[in-house]
Every structure is written in structure tokens, then in C-alpha cells.
Design an enzyme around this catalytic site. Structure first.
Site, PDB file in Angstrom:
ATOM      1  N   CYS A  47      -0.254   2.874   9.329  1.00 13.47           N
ATOM      2  CA  CYS A  47       0.543   2.260   8.733  1.00 13.47           C
ATOM      3  C   CYS A  47       0.022   0.655   8.538  1.00 13.47           C
ATOM      4  CB  CYS A  47       1.827   2.371   9.398  1.00 13.47           C
ATOM      5  SG  CYS A  47       2.338   3.882  10.075  1.00 13.47           S
TER       6      CYS A  47
ATOM      7  N   CYS B 195       8.278  -3.862  15.609  1.00 13.22           N
ATOM      8  CA  CYS B 195       7.800  -2.691  16.398  1.00 13.22           C
ATOM      9  C   CYS B 195       6.192  -3.216  16.911  1.00 13.22           C
ATOM     10  CB  CYS B 195       7.475  -1.383  15.800  1.00 13.22           C
ATOM     11  SG  CYS B 195       9.201  -1.008  15.411  1.00 13.22           S
TER      12      CYS B 195
ATOM     13  N   CYS C 217       3.200   8.538   0.280  1.00 16.81           N
ATOM     14  CA  CYS C 217       4.086   7.648   1.329  1.00 16.81           C
ATOM     15  C   CYS C 217       4.258   6.409   0.657  1.00 16.81           C
ATOM     16  CB  CYS C 217       3.265   7.620   2.645  1.00 16.81           C
ATOM     17  SG  CYS C 217       3.842   6.456   3.752  1.00 16.81           S
TER      18      CYS C 217
ATOM     19  N   CYS D 285       7.479  -6.584   7.144  1.00 19.54           N
ATOM     20  CA  CYS D 285       8.669  -5.831   7.865  1.00 19.54           C
ATOM     21  C   CYS D 285       9.035  -6.861   8.933  1.00 19.54           C
ATOM     22  CB  CYS D 285       8.434  -4.612   8.492  1.00 19.54           C
ATOM     23  SG  CYS D 285       9.444  -3.717   9.342  1.00 19.54           S
TER      24      CYS D 285
ATOM     25  N   GLU E 111       0.738  -1.202  -0.025  1.00 14.38           N
ATOM     26  CA  GLU E 111       0.157   0.170  -0.078  1.00 14.38           C
ATOM     27  C   GLU E 111       0.779   1.271   0.020  1.00 14.38           C
ATOM     28  OE1 GLU E 111      -1.928  -0.854   3.938  1.00 14.38           O
ATOM     29  OE2 GLU E 111      -1.494   0.981   4.252  1.00 14.38           O
TER      30      GLU E 111
ATOM     31  N   CYS F  56       2.943  -1.629  15.525  1.00 17.00           N
ATOM     32  CA  CYS F  56       2.754  -1.504  14.096  1.00 17.00           C
ATOM     33  C   CYS F  56       2.125  -2.465  13.374  1.00 17.00           C
ATOM     34  CB  CYS F  56       4.231  -1.251  13.464  1.00 17.00           C
ATOM     35  SG  CYS F  56       4.132  -0.786  11.683  1.00 17.00           S
TER      36      CYS F  56
ATOM     37  N   ASN G  41      -1.926   4.950  16.580  1.00 14.62           N
ATOM     38  CA  ASN G  41      -3.107   4.491  15.971  1.00 14.62           C
ATOM     39  C   ASN G  41      -3.187   3.298  16.442  1.00 14.62           C
ATOM     40  OD1 ASN G  41      -5.067   5.287  13.956  1.00 14.62           O
ATOM     41  ND2 ASN G  41      -3.070   6.155  12.711  1.00 14.62           N
TER      42      ASN G  41
ATOM     43  N   GLY H 173       7.635  -1.390   5.803  1.00 12.03           N
ATOM     44  CA  GLY H 173       8.909  -1.761   5.670  1.00 12.03           C
ATOM     45  C   GLY H 173       9.904  -1.038   6.570  1.00 12.03           C
TER      46      GLY H 173
ATOM     47  N   SER I  48      12.158   7.466   6.876  1.00 14.82           N
ATOM     48  CA  SER I  48      12.206   7.230   8.376  1.00 14.82           C
ATOM     49  C   SER I  48      12.737   5.718   8.591  1.00 14.82           C
ATOM     50  CB  SER I  48      10.631   7.154   8.548  1.00 14.82           C
ATOM     51  OG  SER I  48      10.524   6.950   9.881  1.00 14.82           O
TER      52      SER I  48
ATOM     53  N   SER J 196      12.883   7.094  14.039  1.00 13.79           N
ATOM     54  CA  SER J 196      11.603   6.528  14.966  1.00 13.79           C
ATOM     55  C   SER J 196      12.190   6.246  16.621  1.00 13.79           C
ATOM     56  CB  SER J 196      10.786   5.334  14.380  1.00 13.79           C
ATOM     57  OG  SER J 196      10.341   5.515  13.458  1.00 13.79           O
ATOM     58  N   LEU J 197      11.943   7.449  17.136  1.00 16.10           N
ATOM     59  CA  LEU J 197      12.611   7.293  18.629  1.00 16.10           C
ATOM     60  C   LEU J 197      11.657   6.600  19.834  1.00 16.10           C
ATOM     61  CD1 LEU J 197      14.888   8.191  20.189  1.00 16.10           C
ATOM     62  CD2 LEU J 197      13.992  10.690  20.536  1.00 16.10           C
ATOM     63  N   HIS J 198      10.336   7.402  19.833  1.00 18.41           N
ATOM     64  CA  HIS J 198       9.296   6.624  20.619  1.00 18.41           C
ATOM     65  C   HIS J 198       9.540   6.424  21.993  1.00 18.41           C
ATOM     66  CE1 HIS J 198       7.580   6.342  16.614  1.00 18.41           C
ATOM     67  NE2 HIS J 198       7.870   5.172  16.161  1.00 18.41           N
TER      68      HIS J 198
HETATM   69  N1  SAH Z   1      10.401   1.465   9.421  1.00 13.22           N
HETATM   70  C1  SAH Z   1      10.446   2.902   9.367  1.00 13.22           C
HETATM   71  C2  SAH Z   1       9.037   3.370   8.691  1.00 13.22           C
HETATM   72  C3  SAH Z   1       8.045   3.075   9.287  1.00 13.22           C
HETATM   73  S1  SAH Z   1       6.428   3.855   9.418  1.00 13.22           S
HETATM   74  C4  SAH Z   1      10.271   3.213  10.838  1.00 13.22           C
HETATM   75  O1  SAH Z   1      10.544   2.284  11.942  1.00 13.22           O
HETATM   76  O2  SAH Z   1      10.638   4.517  11.019  1.00 13.22           O
HETATM   77  C5  SAH Z   1       6.696   5.306   9.954  1.00 13.22           C
HETATM   78  C6  SAH Z   1       6.232   5.667  11.372  1.00 13.22           C
HETATM   79  O3  SAH Z   1       4.998   5.382  11.840  1.00 13.22           O
HETATM   80  C7  SAH Z   1       7.401   5.226  12.307  1.00 13.22           C
HETATM   81  O4  SAH Z   1       7.923   6.137  13.191  1.00 13.22           O
HETATM   82  C8  SAH Z   1       6.509   4.255  12.908  1.00 13.22           C
HETATM   83  O5  SAH Z   1       7.019   3.858  14.128  1.00 13.22           O
HETATM   84  C9  SAH Z   1       5.321   4.940  13.061  1.00 13.22           C
HETATM   85  N2  SAH Z   1       4.101   3.870  13.501  1.00 13.22           N
HETATM   86  C10 SAH Z   1       3.762   2.762  12.969  1.00 13.22           C
HETATM   87  N3  SAH Z   1       2.581   2.383  13.515  1.00 13.22           N
HETATM   88  C11 SAH Z   1       2.277   3.212  14.188  1.00 13.22           C
HETATM   89  C12 SAH Z   1       0.817   3.346  15.100  1.00 13.22           C
HETATM   90  N4  SAH Z   1      -0.029   2.289  14.915  1.00 13.22           N
HETATM   91  N5  SAH Z   1       0.635   4.387  15.524  1.00 13.22           N
HETATM   92  C13 SAH Z   1       1.272   5.388  15.250  1.00 13.22           C
HETATM   93  N6  SAH Z   1       2.700   5.380  14.903  1.00 13.22           N
HETATM   94  C14 SAH Z   1       3.157   4.102  14.235  1.00 13.22           C
END
Ligand code: SAH
Length: 347
Positions: free
Chosen positions: A334, A117, A106, A113, A93, A120, A291, A160, A192, A215-217
Site C-alpha cells: 500500500c 497506522c 484497488c 492519509c 496510485e 503503512c 509488507n 486513504g 476497508s 482493519s482489525l490487526h
Molecule cells: N484506510 C483503510 C484502507 C487501507 S489499505 C483501512 O485502514 O482499512 C488496506 C489494508 O492494508 C488495511 O487493512 C491496512 O491496514 C493494510 N496495510 C497497510 N499497509 C500495510 C503493510 N505495509 N502491510 C500489510 N498490510 C498493510
């Protein structure tokens, strides 16, 4: 004989390949422009190429062109989600988002992947395979042709981990910004990553002008490990040092993505720790209200908590925005559209 994946080749390689086929170099230029400038979906569209040359191409190459399975359009903000089928039957997608400053796509970089995470949806079924350079490019080409909208910005934030598919993603970055192709400015491209340290160092050495988003989080290693398995492999201090190197070599301001997960990383104490972690770096923090996906029980932080977190960071002088939720009514998060498609196929 293995077939040549023509859409994944650089401009120079296309010229070489065409000459190896016994054709003049200018035919290579024409072919490259048909693929990457005029966005032809097949050789049959390339009417100024001699039929004999097109027949040779059909014999010796594969021409990547993604099939559109479904397009969903958000009634809230016009965001469009595209579900594509690849030649081997896999589905991926991509998303078209329309902003005042231009249209942004995007793209996905892999089928599935393997980063795992926890919040995700893209990682639920693991990794199937890497996308080729041509398959990443063609997501943008098919969207531009189908929507009639010019794409000016690209984010590699779909399914991915782009740095887990380094060579093909690098080919994509060169292809999408090529002067004979769509010529999208590298400054309008964001990659990213969840933080593959050695690959961030490699990327810093490519001297590109793209924006790196990490993606720090989480504000510390322990909390990061609870959300992202990759944090078991690389410590935050090494990830951030790699990001700093990217900045030093490119001069591009860093983006830190921080998905706020209710009760896990969204307290004022977390904000204070986050500040200590990144203070002094030339960066911007993008807060993403998580999300929720149905396979996991994460909840979104409530609006008040999100605002408090943002205000606290701002007080420390950190540049921060809250990501607007686009296409909430069309499986915005995502990997969710692909996931629901896969489920509907198996039930
Ligand atoms: N593999 C890359 C791209 C991922 S998608 C990465 O890890 O950065 C882009 C962003 O969306 C990333 O920061 C990912 O952690 C975040 N993301 C994925 N699923 C999510 C969700 N359910 N809610 C909020 N952010 C999410």
C-alpha cells in the site's frame, strides 16, 4: 464563477445541471453516458453532442480525467500499478489485479492519509486532501480504457481512509454501481476502514450491498493501540458493535483484515484472543503478512508462524484466508509506489 465538477454529480444532478444550462434533459443522459458508460477522456470525444453545448460545458465545468504518469506490470502475476497525476499536480496510485473470477481494481480515496497506522506507507507524509467523487471514479475508468480489461470488482483499499472522506466515497459507490455507468454490482465492492465508529454507523444506514472490511490487526485494545493511533479514539468493543450493526442492517458478511507483524500480534495466544473477540460473528478473517516498509522496522511473520495462526483460527471454526501477495516485484504494498515517486522527485 465557480466551475461545476461535472463528473462528481449523480445522474439526477447531471440532468438538472444540463437543464439549468438551457439544454434538454436527454442531453444530460447522453452526457452522463459519455462520462460514466463510454468513459470519455474529454468533451471532444462526445461527438453526438452539439458543439454549442460542448462549448458551454467547457466554459462552466471542470472535466476530471486523470493523466497516467507510469504503469508498472508485475512479471510474476500480471498485476498492474498505475500512477496518476491529478489536475493540481498531486499523484495517486491504483492497482489492477487479474483473478480467475474477474478483474479487480484497488482505488485510493485520499491523497495521503492522516490515520497514522505504523506499518503503512500511505500515511508517512500525512493527508494532503480528499479525492473528489470524479477522481475516485476516474481511476477505474482510465484503467479500463488503458488496459482494455473489463473491471468487475472494486476494493477501496488504496491510499486513504475512505470513511474520512465519507460524502465523496458515497458518491463514488453510487456512481460506480449506477445503471447508466459501469453498473458494477455493489456485492463486488469492498470498502476497508481502520474503524471510524460513527461513520460505520452512518454507512450501515445507507443500505448498500457492499462488503465492509475492518482493519482489525490486533486481538485487544492495547496491542491495537501500538499499531494504530485510531485505537486511542475508539475501543474495540465499540468498533465491533458498529460492524455488527452493519451486518444486522445489510446482511453482508463482515471481513476482518489482520496484518501479521512478526513478534507483535502473531502468537497462538493472539489467535486465541482474536477468536474470543469475534467468535459468533458472521465474518471472514483475511490474514495479510505485513509488507515491511523501509521507514519502519516491522518484520513479516515467518511462514510457519502464519500457518500456525491460521490453523488455530480454523480449529475454532473461523473462516480464514491468507491474502495472496500480488505484484510483489512492483512495490506491491500500500502506497509504496507513490512514496517512491515522491522521494525520487525530491532527491
Ligand atoms: N484506510 C483503510 C484502507 C487501507 S489499505 C483501512 O485502514 O482499512 C488496506 C489494508 O492494508 C488495511 O487493512 C491496512 O491496514 C493494510 N496495510 C497497510 N499497509 C500495510 C503493510 N505495509 N502491510 C500489510 N498490510 C498493510
Amino acid at each position: 464563477m465557480t466551475l461545476i465538477d461535472i463528473k462528481s454529480l449523480s445522474y439526477e444532478k447531471v440532468l438538472e445541471t444540463v437543464q439549468d444550462m438551457g439544454e434538454k434533459a436527454f442531453r444530460g443522459k447522453q452526457l452522463y453516458e459519455w462520462m460514466h458508460g463510454k468513459l470519455a477522456a474529454s468533451y471532444d470525444e462526445m461527438t453526438n453532442l452539439p458543439k454549442s453545448f460542448r462549448d458551454k460545458l467547457k466554459e462552466q465545468t471542470v472535466y476530471t480525467s486523470l493523466d497516467i504518469v507510469e504503469v508498472l506490470t508485475s512479471r510474476i502475476d500480471g498485476t498492474q500499478k498505475y500512477l496518476f497525476r491529478l489536475a493540481d499536480g498531486h499523484v495517486i496510485e491504483s492497482v489492477l489485479m487479474k483473478y480467475k473470477h474477474g478483474n479487480s481494481v484497488c482505488v485510493s480515496s485520499q491523497v495521503g492519509c492522516r490515520m497514522g497506522c505504523r506499518f503503512c506507507a500511505s500515511t508517512l507524509g500525512g493527508l494532503n486532501r480528499n479525492l473528489t467523487t470524479g477522481e475516485i471514479l476516474d481511476q477505474i475508468y482510465r484503467i479500463q480504457v488503458h488496459s482494455g480489461e473489463r473491471v468487475s470488482n472494486v476494493v477501496i483499499m488504496g491510499t486513504g481512509e475512505p470513511l474520512d472522506n465519507y460524502d465523496n466515497v458515497l458518491g463514488f459507490l453510487h456512481g460506480i454501481s449506477d445503471e447508466y455507468g459501469l453498473n458494477i454490482s455493489q456485492r463486488n465492492i469492498t470498502l476497508s476502514t481502520c474503524g471510524l465508529v460513527p461513520r460505520i454507523h452512518d454507512l450501515a444506514g445507507e443500505h448498500l450491498q457492499i462488503t465492509l472490511a475492518l482493519s482489525l490487526h490486533a486481538p485487544n485494545d492495547e496491542k491495537r493501540r501500538a499499531l494504530m493511533p485510531i485505537a486511542n479514539k475508539y475501543e474495540l468493543k465499540d468498533v465491533l458493535a458498529a460492524c455488527q450493526e452493519y451486518y444486522d442492517k445489510t446482511g453482508r458478511r463482515l471481513t476482518f483484515e489482520y496484518s501479521l507483524v512478526g513478534g507483535q500480534n502473531d502468537s497462538e495466544e493472539d489467535a486465541a484472543q482474536l477468536n474470543s473477540l469475534i467468535h459468533g460473528m458472521n465474518c471472514h478473517v483475511n490474514l495479510i503478512p505485513v509488507n515491511p516498509i523501509k521507514e519502519r522496522d516491522f518484520v513479516q511473520s515467518n511462514k510457519k508462524v502464519i500457518d500456525k495462526f491460521k490453523n488455530k483460527l480454523e480449529k475454532y471454526g473461523i473462516n480464514v484466508t491468507i491474502r495472496r501477495e500480488m505484484g510483489r516485484d512492483i512495490h506491491g504494498a500500500c502506497g509504496q509506489l507513490r512514496q517512491s515517486y515522491l522521494e525520487s522527485e525530491t532527491t
